[in-house]
Design a protein around this motif. Structure first.
Motif, PDB file in Angstrom:
ATOM      1  N   SER A 261      46.526  55.215 -22.638  1.00 23.12           N
ATOM      2  CA  SER A 261      45.532  56.153 -23.256  1.00 23.12           C
ATOM      3  C   SER A 261      46.038  56.728 -24.486  1.00 23.12           C
ATOM      4  N   TRP A 262      45.223  57.204 -25.504  1.00 26.64           N
ATOM      5  CA  TRP A 262      45.739  57.960 -26.665  1.00 26.64           C
ATOM      6  C   TRP A 262      46.465  59.237 -26.305  1.00 26.64           C
ATOM      7  N   SER A 263      47.531  59.444 -27.190  1.00 31.78           N
ATOM      8  CA  SER A 263      48.223  60.881 -26.929  1.00 31.78           C
ATOM      9  C   SER A 263      48.608  60.929 -28.134  1.00 31.78           C
ATOM     10  N   TRP A 264      49.354  62.373 -28.410  1.00 31.23           N
ATOM     11  CA  TRP A 264      50.129  62.676 -29.376  1.00 31.23           C
ATOM     12  C   TRP A 264      51.721  63.233 -29.097  1.00 31.23           C
ATOM     13  N   GLU A 265      52.488  62.928 -30.205  1.00 32.23           N
ATOM     14  CA  GLU A 265      53.882  63.636 -29.969  1.00 32.23           C
ATOM     15  C   GLU A 265      54.589  63.928 -31.125  1.00 32.23           C
TER      16      GLU A 265
ATOM     17  N   VAL B  50      43.906  62.666 -32.153  1.00 33.76           N
ATOM     18  CA  VAL B  50      43.986  61.827 -31.115  1.00 33.76           C
ATOM     19  C   VAL B  50      42.558  61.237 -30.709  1.00 33.76           C
TER      20      VAL B  50
ATOM     21  N   ALA C  46      45.379  67.246 -31.424  1.00 36.04           N
ATOM     22  CA  ALA C  46      44.364  66.747 -30.297  1.00 36.04           C
ATOM     23  C   ALA C  46      43.045  66.173 -30.929  1.00 36.04           C
TER      24      ALA C  46
END
Length: 85
Positions: free
Chosen positions: A2-6, A34, A31
């Motif tokens: 699943s999509w996320s950010w970092e 994403v 967010a």
């Protein structure tokens, strides 16, 4: 997946001593990115292109540098430039 950010290489390195207000706005935009990437690349794991180039956003008077990696369904925030005081 699943999509996320970092942050890359780390939050400490990228965010450093950015003001809390700017950091909050940048994370809110991350967010949103994403959600946009998730809609654009319905199944990023099957993506076969080279991905998107580095992009820049104006956030609360500062700049956020990011790129999208569809194959691993990730938005990477690699530089924050807070507004000048």
């Amino acid at each position: 997946m699943s999509w996320s950010w970092e942050y890359l290489p780390s939050e400490e390195h990228v965010a450093g001593d950015a003001p809390a207000e700017f950091l909050g706005a940048a994370e809110q935009r991350a967010a949103e990115l994403v959600r946009a990437a998730e809609a654009l690349y319905l199944d990023g794991t099957t993506y076969e292109g080279s991905g998107e180039p580095m992009q820049y956003l104006d956030v609360a008077g500062g700049i956020v540098a990011y790129y999208v990696v569809p194959r691993i369904e990730l938005v990477v925030i690699c530089q924050l430039t807070p507004p000048l005081a």
